[in-house]
Design an enzyme around this catalytic site. Sequence first.
Site, PDB file in Angstrom:
ATOM      1  N   SER A 247      -1.274   7.086   1.917  1.00 41.62           N
ATOM      2  CA  SER A 247      -2.010   6.567   1.984  1.00 41.62           C
ATOM      3  C   SER A 247      -2.473   5.764   3.525  1.00 41.62           C
ATOM      4  O   SER A 247      -1.229   6.501   4.548  1.00 41.62           O
ATOM      5  CB  SER A 247      -1.140   5.745   0.909  1.00 41.62           C
ATOM      6  OG  SER A 247      -0.297   4.497   1.848  1.00 41.62           O
ATOM      7  N   TYR A 248      -3.636   5.021   3.368  1.00 42.49           N
ATOM      8  CA  TYR A 248      -4.094   4.214   4.697  1.00 42.49           C
ATOM      9  C   TYR A 248      -3.078   4.232   5.586  1.00 42.49           C
ATOM     10  O   TYR A 248      -1.960   3.407   4.942  1.00 42.49           O
ATOM     11  CB  TYR A 248      -5.406   3.501   4.761  1.00 42.49           C
ATOM     12  CG  TYR A 248      -5.577   2.867   5.936  1.00 42.49           C
ATOM     13  CD1 TYR A 248      -6.081   4.112   6.587  1.00 42.49           C
ATOM     14  CD2 TYR A 248      -5.696   1.961   6.254  1.00 42.49           C
ATOM     15  CE1 TYR A 248      -7.321   3.801   7.585  1.00 42.49           C
ATOM     16  CE2 TYR A 248      -7.324   1.664   7.237  1.00 42.49           C
ATOM     17  CZ  TYR A 248      -7.525   2.709   7.917  1.00 42.49           C
ATOM     18  OH  TYR A 248      -8.561   2.574   9.200  1.00 42.49           O
ATOM     19  N   PRO A 249      -2.924   4.441   7.001  1.00 43.08           N
ATOM     20  CA  PRO A 249      -1.080   4.240   7.202  1.00 43.08           C
ATOM     21  C   PRO A 249      -1.713   2.425   8.723  1.00 43.08           C
ATOM     22  O   PRO A 249      -0.915   2.542   9.195  1.00 43.08           O
ATOM     23  CB  PRO A 249      -1.386   4.723   8.736  1.00 43.08           C
ATOM     24  CG  PRO A 249      -2.757   5.831   9.274  1.00 43.08           C
ATOM     25  CD  PRO A 249      -3.253   5.774   7.657  1.00 43.08           C
TER      26      PRO A 249
END
Length: 862
Positions: free
Chosen positions: A335-337
């Site tokens: 997922s978005y880091p």
Amino acid sequence: MRTVLMVAEKPSLAQSIAKILSRGNMSSRKGLNGACSVHEYTGSFIGQSAHFKMTSVCGHVMTLDFIGKYNSWDKVDPAELFSKAPTEKKEANPKLTMVKFLQVEGRGCDCIVLWLDCDKEGENICFEVLDAVLPVMNKPCGTERTIYRAKFSSITDTDICNAMNHLGEPNRNEALSVDARQELDLRIGCAFTRFQTKYFQGKYGNLDSSLISFGPCQTPTLGFCVERHDKIQSFKPETYWVLQAKVNPEKESSLTLDWDRVRVFDREVAQMFLNITKMAKEAKVESVSKKEKVKQRPLALNTVEMLRVASAALGMGPQHAMQIAERLYTQGYISYPRTETTHYPENFDLKGCLRQQANNPYWAETVKALLSEGINRPRKGHDAGDHPPITPMRAATEAELGGDGWRLYEYITRHFIATVSADCKYLQTTISFSIGPERFTCVGKVVTSPGFTEIMPWHSIPLEESLPHCEKGDLFPVGEIKLLEKQTSPPDYLTEAELITLMEKHGIGTDASIPVHINNICQRNYVTVESGRRLKPTNLGIVLVHGYYKIDAELVLPTIRSAVEKQLNLIALGKANYHQVLEHTLDIFKRKFHYFVDSIAGMDELMEVSFSPLAATGKPLSRCGKCHRFMKYIQAKPSRLHCSHCDDTYSLPQNGTIKLYKELRCPLDDFELVLWSSGSRGKSYPLCPYCYNHPPFRDMKKGMGCNECTHPTCQHSLSMLGIGQCVECENGVLVLDSTSGPKWKMACNKCNVIVHFFENAHKVRVSPETCDLCEAALVDVDFNKAKSPLPGDETQHSGCVFCDPVFQDLVELKHAAMRHPMHRGGQGKRQGRGRGKGRRPGGRLNPKKPKDKMAALAAYFV
């Protein structure tokens, strides 16, 4: 049918999103800038049939900079940068022609859907895209809505489709907070950087840094490293004594006890305790307590913790780790880091994420057991309201990701599995002893339920010797009692992981910018990365921070930047006025700048102790054209020439070697020429130090060598050595390198194209004649008789490098492919560049591309 333009932040992201939304039924083509593709398909949008065009940008479309004249370091007082100097938005990468590309694709579109990254920077890019596209889009009818914002946290079918079904609007306030940060960093950073760079590089020759930069976040980051260095330097070790006792519960076993007083700093007092306890022959059990304890599973993973672990346990620098995480995200693996949140939303599909990992051989058994027995709800962490924690979104193998990509993905996955596992439970037994009047203790731990430590073994409870079964009042013979002499030890240099923690604690930077600030202080030669990724300040870094402390401590302390960050966050929340925050902050730093300039002598005193003056630095190299004395070549960055008699300094090209060029002089100013070279496989060209810094002709800019000089008769100039036009860059000309024999070559004076030709030739000269076909300059070549490749034992030939059939086999372009009409059998005369301004016309060239982790984790978490 409506036309909908959709824009993502990166080309790979656009392709993945389009593939999901079109269910793979799309056509793709390259955009006009060559970097971005356009994916097209038909479908439904807000209940109507629509033609979709999905494309992307490459990060920021625009960047903030001062208007032209204020970019001159020599002509502008840095103090003017705080208020007088106007700023403008320029294309971040002009070569990509991103604005033109977006306008071409946006022309005639009815709606736009923005798929930019869902953080403040992403919101800012949204408005950069809108500024480019809205003027060319179809005008809406009445109050019809045309701008939509997609919010997503991972590249999965579920998340992307859900984002498409719940479109919102871009957030103007968050975009403004980024604008404010950009302008503050630009004005403050440039003013301080320009002043201190010019001041100190004009006085000292061995600073070994091409830029003495200041940054509102960068400088406090460096301050943390120097603060630790100062503690190490000022540390004075103290001697202390510890009483150690051993008892023998059984004949062949012994148990080491810890002294309840821990340590004493007086030798005589320690000796007294030793004498008292030695009188006792037995140790009496005073109490036995058993407690079940819990080691909690970790909170869900956010960016800062990921960067800490990557540095401390995986040996990756924060910026490198961030780049890998972004790649894993765009490929759909995580997922978005970039997130500050450590709490999963109530509707997050934890079981779905877990099922994805059920077949991986490394953790399949653990995952299957969790799915069958039931997962544990993750601990309640901090909800920052941005993105869910970093989570694996699909299964991967080491072969797929390889190297560092796999190592980071594996950690993220293990961490996620641990968050839904049980806590680790263990039984802790504490036995308290008395030996004479002194109390001693020993502690033992036995794991009753390993819980999450099965998937994160570096967190496991270390195995210890089992304690003997005993009860209050039991007596054990004393085996040994001794006094240990020890010394207190200084702290170590800050690790990257510790620095990240400090930056987060004090509000320096954001989860996205922290790696950048750490990378900057390394690149600017303020700190070096030692073993264990520890950051050791250099002399320059130490002197700068000490100088700031001496003049104005707030320039380096984290307090003022932390306060600014809070104001920027208020702008993002719509609770503070953009212009007021900007003006107030700039006014504060403008006052600080003037005080800094007036007090620079305080920092200069420290510089004098650590660095040598220009006049005492470097080695004599070439003669000054004014006084005809030798100038000294200063090799430390930035390399330059200094004439101590005239007290003048001349900058030179960087990242190469400089040597005297045959003691030849410039016909314009009598300075001796020097030769810059990037190595035997690279470019080299002569230059006049004075002309390089003070362009003699109107069409020349500062920083040009003889290969760009338009002097009409000088034997080293472009007019005399230019051969042909370079196609890899618009304005480049291929220039003969007259020093390259016997391995002759010509090189573009703008880009890195190099053409090798006429190896073993005795002489190569550029003729005043030009080719009738392509208008390139002809060359006269004189070969050695023994190695002449010419037919009939000839040694001399004159012709066009591009068109002459005798020469064609002798020309080799290592890093580019020949692309000339005559090489393709083409006919006709092509329009070349005229000889105006001394440039040579010529042939075209086309570029061709040149041909044990667990232990580390355990060490970090101990």
